[in-house]
Design a protein around this motif. Sequence first.
Motif, mmCIF file in Angstrom:
data_model
loop_
_atom_site.group_PDB
_atom_site.id
_atom_site.type_symbol
_atom_site.label_atom_id
_atom_site.label_comp_id
_atom_site.label_asym_id
_atom_site.label_seq_id
_atom_site.Cartn_x
_atom_site.Cartn_y
_atom_site.Cartn_z
ATOM 1 N N LEU A 42 7.795 -1.137 -12.293
ATOM 2 C CA LEU A 42 7.550 -2.473 -12.835
ATOM 3 C C LEU A 42 7.808 -3.553 -11.787
ATOM 4 C CD1 LEU A 42 9.043 -2.102 -16.431
ATOM 5 C CD2 LEU A 42 6.625 -2.278 -15.787
ATOM 6 N N ILE A 43 8.825 -3.354 -10.955
ATOM 7 C CA ILE A 43 9.071 -4.306 -9.863
ATOM 8 C C ILE A 43 7.872 -4.336 -8.914
ATOM 9 C CG2 ILE A 43 10.441 -4.695 -7.762
ATOM 10 C CD1 ILE A 43 12.897 -3.794 -9.339
ATOM 11 N N TYR A 44 7.364 -3.152 -8.581
ATOM 12 C CA TYR A 44 6.205 -3.078 -7.683
ATOM 13 C C TYR A 44 4.996 -3.794 -8.307
ATOM 14 C CZ TYR A 44 2.484 -1.164 -4.774
ATOM 15 O OH TYR A 44 1.399 -1.025 -3.952
ATOM 16 N N LEU A 45 4.711 -3.506 -9.572
ATOM 17 C CA LEU A 45 3.561 -4.122 -10.239
ATOM 18 C C LEU A 45 3.729 -5.635 -10.350
ATOM 19 C CD1 LEU A 45 2.865 -1.527 -13.076
ATOM 20 C CD2 LEU A 45 1.540 -1.895 -10.986
ATOM 21 N N ALA A 46 4.957 -6.094 -10.600
ATOM 22 C CA ALA A 46 5.210 -7.528 -10.697
ATOM 23 C C ALA A 46 4.942 -8.219 -9.365
ATOM 24 C CB ALA A 46 6.652 -7.781 -11.142
ATOM 25 N N GLU A 47 5.351 -7.589 -8.267
ATOM 26 C CA GLU A 47 5.139 -8.193 -6.955
ATOM 27 C C GLU A 47 3.658 -8.172 -6.566
ATOM 28 O OE1 GLU A 47 7.781 -7.434 -3.770
ATOM 29 O OE2 GLU A 47 9.570 -7.300 -5.046
ATOM 30 N N VAL A 48 2.970 -7.107 -6.959
ATOM 31 C CA VAL A 48 1.524 -7.056 -6.708
ATOM 32 C C VAL A 48 0.824 -8.164 -7.489
ATOM 33 C CG1 VAL A 48 -0.574 -5.709 -7.104
ATOM 34 C CG2 VAL A 48 1.443 -4.608 -6.135
ATOM 35 N N ALA A 49 1.189 -8.306 -8.770
ATOM 36 C CA ALA A 49 0.552 -9.318 -9.620
ATOM 37 C C ALA A 49 0.830 -10.728 -9.101
ATOM 38 C CB ALA A 49 1.061 -9.179 -11.050
ATOM 39 N N ALA A 50 2.000 -10.935 -8.506
ATOM 40 C CA ALA A 50 2.351 -12.253 -7.979
ATOM 41 C C ALA A 50 1.748 -12.516 -6.609
ATOM 42 C CB ALA A 50 3.870 -12.392 -7.910
ATOM 43 N N GLY A 51 1.122 -11.507 -6.015
ATOM 44 C CA GLY A 51 0.535 -11.658 -4.696
ATOM 45 C C GLY A 51 1.538 -11.608 -3.559
ATOM 46 N N TRP A 52 2.684 -10.974 -3.819
ATOM 47 C CA TRP A 52 3.747 -10.909 -2.814
ATOM 48 C C TRP A 52 3.664 -9.668 -1.941
ATOM 49 C CZ3 TRP A 52 7.991 -12.126 -6.969
ATOM 50 C CH2 TRP A 52 7.880 -13.471 -7.343
ATOM 51 N N LEU A 53 2.764 -8.738 -2.265
ATOM 52 C CA LEU A 53 2.603 -7.510 -1.489
ATOM 53 C C LEU A 53 1.174 -7.403 -0.982
ATOM 54 C CD1 LEU A 53 4.437 -4.772 -3.631
ATOM 55 C CD2 LEU A 53 5.303 -5.983 -1.646
ATOM 56 N N THR A 54 1.026 -6.979 0.252
ATOM 57 C CA THR A 54 -0.293 -6.674 0.805
ATOM 58 C C THR A 54 -0.348 -5.184 1.097
ATOM 59 O OG1 THR A 54 -0.492 -8.863 1.804
ATOM 60 C CG2 THR A 54 -1.938 -7.134 2.644
ATOM 61 N N PHE A 55 -1.134 -4.454 0.326
ATOM 62 C CA PHE A 55 -1.247 -3.001 0.496
ATOM 63 C C PHE A 55 -1.937 -2.680 1.815
ATOM 64 C CE2 PHE A 55 -3.825 0.840 0.101
ATOM 65 C CZ PHE A 55 -2.852 1.784 -0.232
ATOM 66 N N GLU A 56 -1.407 -1.649 2.516
ATOM 67 C CA GLU A 56 -1.996 -1.224 3.778
ATOM 68 C C GLU A 56 -2.603 0.170 3.679
ATOM 69 O OE1 GLU A 56 1.280 -1.643 6.483
ATOM 70 O OE2 GLU A 56 0.795 -3.742 6.924
ATOM 71 N N SER A 57 -1.823 1.157 3.242
ATOM 72 C CA SER A 57 -2.338 2.524 3.151
ATOM 73 C C SER A 57 -1.342 3.408 2.415
ATOM 74 C CB SER A 57 -2.579 3.101 4.556
ATOM 75 O OG SER A 57 -1.342 3.283 5.232
ATOM 76 N N PHE A 58 -1.822 4.597 2.052
ATOM 77 C CA PHE A 58 -0.939 5.661 1.574
ATOM 78 C C PHE A 58 -0.579 6.543 2.770
ATOM 79 C CE2 PHE A 58 -3.487 4.749 -2.302
ATOM 80 C CZ PHE A 58 -2.452 4.398 -3.141
ATOM 81 N N ALA A 59 0.577 7.183 2.686
ATOM 82 C CA ALA A 59 1.056 7.996 3.807
ATOM 83 C C ALA A 59 0.079 9.096 4.179
ATOM 84 C CB ALA A 59 2.422 8.591 3.468
ATOM 85 N N TRP A 60 -0.526 9.735 3.150
ATOM 86 C CA TRP A 60 -1.409 10.866 3.416
ATOM 87 C C TRP A 60 -2.752 10.457 4.031
ATOM 88 C CZ3 TRP A 60 0.398 9.504 -1.439
ATOM 89 C CH2 TRP A 60 -0.506 8.854 -2.279
ATOM 90 N N GLN A 61 -3.002 9.158 4.136
ATOM 91 C CA GLN A 61 -4.214 8.691 4.798
ATOM 92 C C GLN A 61 -4.038 8.582 6.309
ATOM 93 O OE1 GLN A 61 -4.692 5.023 2.539
ATOM 94 N NE2 GLN A 61 -6.414 5.909 1.402
ATOM 95 N N THR A 62 -2.780 8.607 6.759
ATOM 96 C CA THR A 62 -2.532 8.398 8.188
ATOM 97 C C THR A 62 -1.795 9.557 8.856
ATOM 98 O OG1 THR A 62 -0.455 7.237 7.680
ATOM 99 C CG2 THR A 62 -2.449 5.893 7.889
ATOM 100 N N GLU A 63 -1.393 10.564 8.092
ATOM 101 C CA GLU A 63 -0.701 11.716 8.666
ATOM 102 C C GLU A 63 -0.981 12.956 7.840
ATOM 103 O OE1 GLU A 63 3.699 11.732 7.955
ATOM 104 O OE2 GLU A 63 3.306 9.655 7.345
ATOM 105 N N PRO A 64 -0.758 14.155 8.402
ATOM 106 C CA PRO A 64 -1.049 15.394 7.670
ATOM 107 C C PRO A 64 -0.252 15.495 6.372
ATOM 108 C CG PRO A 64 -0.677 15.841 10.001
ATOM 109 C CD PRO A 64 -0.297 14.416 9.780
ATOM 110 N N VAL A 65 -0.890 16.073 5.360
ATOM 111 C CA VAL A 65 -0.259 16.205 4.047
ATOM 112 C C VAL A 65 1.034 17.018 4.140
ATOM 113 C CG1 VAL A 65 -0.538 17.161 1.719
ATOM 114 C CG2 VAL A 65 -2.430 15.935 2.805
ATOM 115 N N ALA A 66 1.049 18.047 4.994
ATOM 116 C CA ALA A 66 2.260 18.864 5.148
ATOM 117 C C ALA A 66 3.434 18.014 5.613
ATOM 118 C CB ALA A 66 2.003 19.996 6.135
#
Length: 208
Positions: A42-66
């Motif tokens: 809920l804290i994460y969603l609140a900050e997203v809704a307020a425009g306080w977070l800028t999403f960059e990527s998920f970890a598995w998009q930039t490094e091996p899943v293992a």
Amino acid sequence: SVPLARKFLDRRSFVSLGLLVNKQAFADILIGIAITFVMMGLIYLAEVAAGWLTFESFAWQTEPVANVLISVMTFFAAFIFVGWNEELLSRGYHLQTLASGTNMFWGIVISSSVFGLAHLGNPNATWVSAAGIFFAGIFLAYGYLRTGQLWLSIGLHIGWNFFEGVVFGFPVSGLDIYRLIRHQIQGPEILTGGAFGPEAGLIVLPAL
């Protein structure tokens, strides 16, 4: 040190701190972890809704899943030990010893104050973050008050650190750890907690 102090100073059993192992113990740990997933989500969603977070990527998009799986499991294991150690000391020995010499109210207030002050040595700590950790200490103490055991508090502590840092990508008490969600925080520090994490911001109060 806690088992030794409990045995030789208090002359009471280690289990009497609230460490009875039964089915309810495991249920309390899981419930505590689940509660903090909702809190941090809920804290994460609140900050997203307020425009306080800028999403960059998920970890598995930039490094091996293992690598991602190994990192997540490593930090989860580490936070199990952190949750156990800090709750054994703060809501276990500190709170209960102080309460036995004064009363439960002062036991909670003093032990939570010590808990907050102990985090002033963390990176990016301020007196505001110490106050936030104080209130977190009261929240964690409720787990002990509600059940008479430490397991719910331990579960809440494990889940708090894991979901705050690893899953939702916030700093954990000033520590920048491995994150599944990579983002930048731009909101007002007094609300978001900035580089220390949500517990140093006003956003943690409604979550608590």
